[in-house]
Enzyme design. Structure first.
Site, mmCIF file in Angstrom:
data_model
loop_
_atom_site.group_PDB
_atom_site.id
_atom_site.type_symbol
_atom_site.label_atom_id
_atom_site.label_comp_id
_atom_site.label_asym_id
_atom_site.label_seq_id
_atom_site.Cartn_x
_atom_site.Cartn_y
_atom_site.Cartn_z
ATOM 1 N N GLY A 60 0.811 -1.211 0.000
ATOM 2 C CA GLY A 60 0.000 0.000 0.000
ATOM 3 C C GLY A 60 0.845 1.262 0.000
ATOM 4 O O GLY A 60 0.545 2.227 -0.709
ATOM 5 N N CYS A 61 1.908 1.250 0.788
ATOM 6 C CA CYS A 61 2.780 2.428 0.876
ATOM 7 C C CYS A 61 3.497 2.657 -0.445
ATOM 8 O O CYS A 61 3.692 3.804 -0.864
ATOM 9 C CB CYS A 61 3.780 2.253 2.013
ATOM 10 S SG CYS A 61 2.963 2.089 3.621
ATOM 11 N N THR A 62 3.866 1.592 -1.110
ATOM 12 C CA THR A 62 4.522 1.703 -2.407
ATOM 13 C C THR A 62 3.561 2.293 -3.432
ATOM 14 O O THR A 62 3.900 3.245 -4.145
ATOM 15 C CB THR A 62 5.052 0.331 -2.864
ATOM 16 O OG1 THR A 62 6.028 -0.114 -1.906
ATOM 17 C CG2 THR A 62 5.679 0.403 -4.240
#
Length: 151
Positions: free
Chosen positions: A40-42
């Site tokens: 998700g952060c990527t």
């Protein structure tokens, strides 16, 4: 939660100090992500990076913040070809001040972590809008739209 941008200095992914006051004079999108190189952060960091020119053309700077070390953020930048500023809030000073350092639950265990959140500050450092418990899909686009509406 702070209604104006806190006067704090974090460390960027090159290990240099970066004062939030350095961003004053233009709008700032500050997005908090739990951990570098996670799915998700990527996706979120890539979305903001891919749209960075759109944010810049609206006069804004964009910075991603996590508790990760500057070295981990540097590796994240290189691996994912990110163009947004990346800031380390290793001591969680900023995260706590903005209320995004929270107790979380996973697999029945409690732990402290960053809540995926985004803050849009005006050129004067005043908070224009915030998003809590962000869902990644379409989020960068929604922030850009809010920035354009605020202009």
């Amino acid at each position: 939660m702070a209604e104006t941008m806190p006067d704090l200095t974090l460390t960027d992914d090159s290990g240099e100090p970066k004062a939030l006051a350095d961003y004053k004079g233009k709008p700032l999108v500050l997005f908090f992500f739990p951990r570098a190189n996670t799915p998700g952060c990527t996706k979120e960091s890539i979305a903001f990076s891919e749209m960075l020119e759109d944010f810049k053309s609206s006069g804004a700077a964009v910075a991603g913040v996590s508790k990760d070390s500057p070295k981990k953020l540097s590796n994240f930048r290189e691996k994912q070809d990110l163009t947004v500023d990346l800031l380390s809030d290793a001591e969680t000073d900023l995260s706590e001040r903005l209320g995004v350092w929270k107790e979380k639950q996973m697999y029945g265990k409690s732990f402290m972590g960053l809540e995926r959140s985004t803050f849009l500050y005006g050129a004067d450092g005043k908070l224009l809008r915030d998003w809590r418990k962000v869902k990644v899909k379409g989020h960068a686009e929604a922030v850009l739209e809010a920035l354009r509406e605020a202009a």
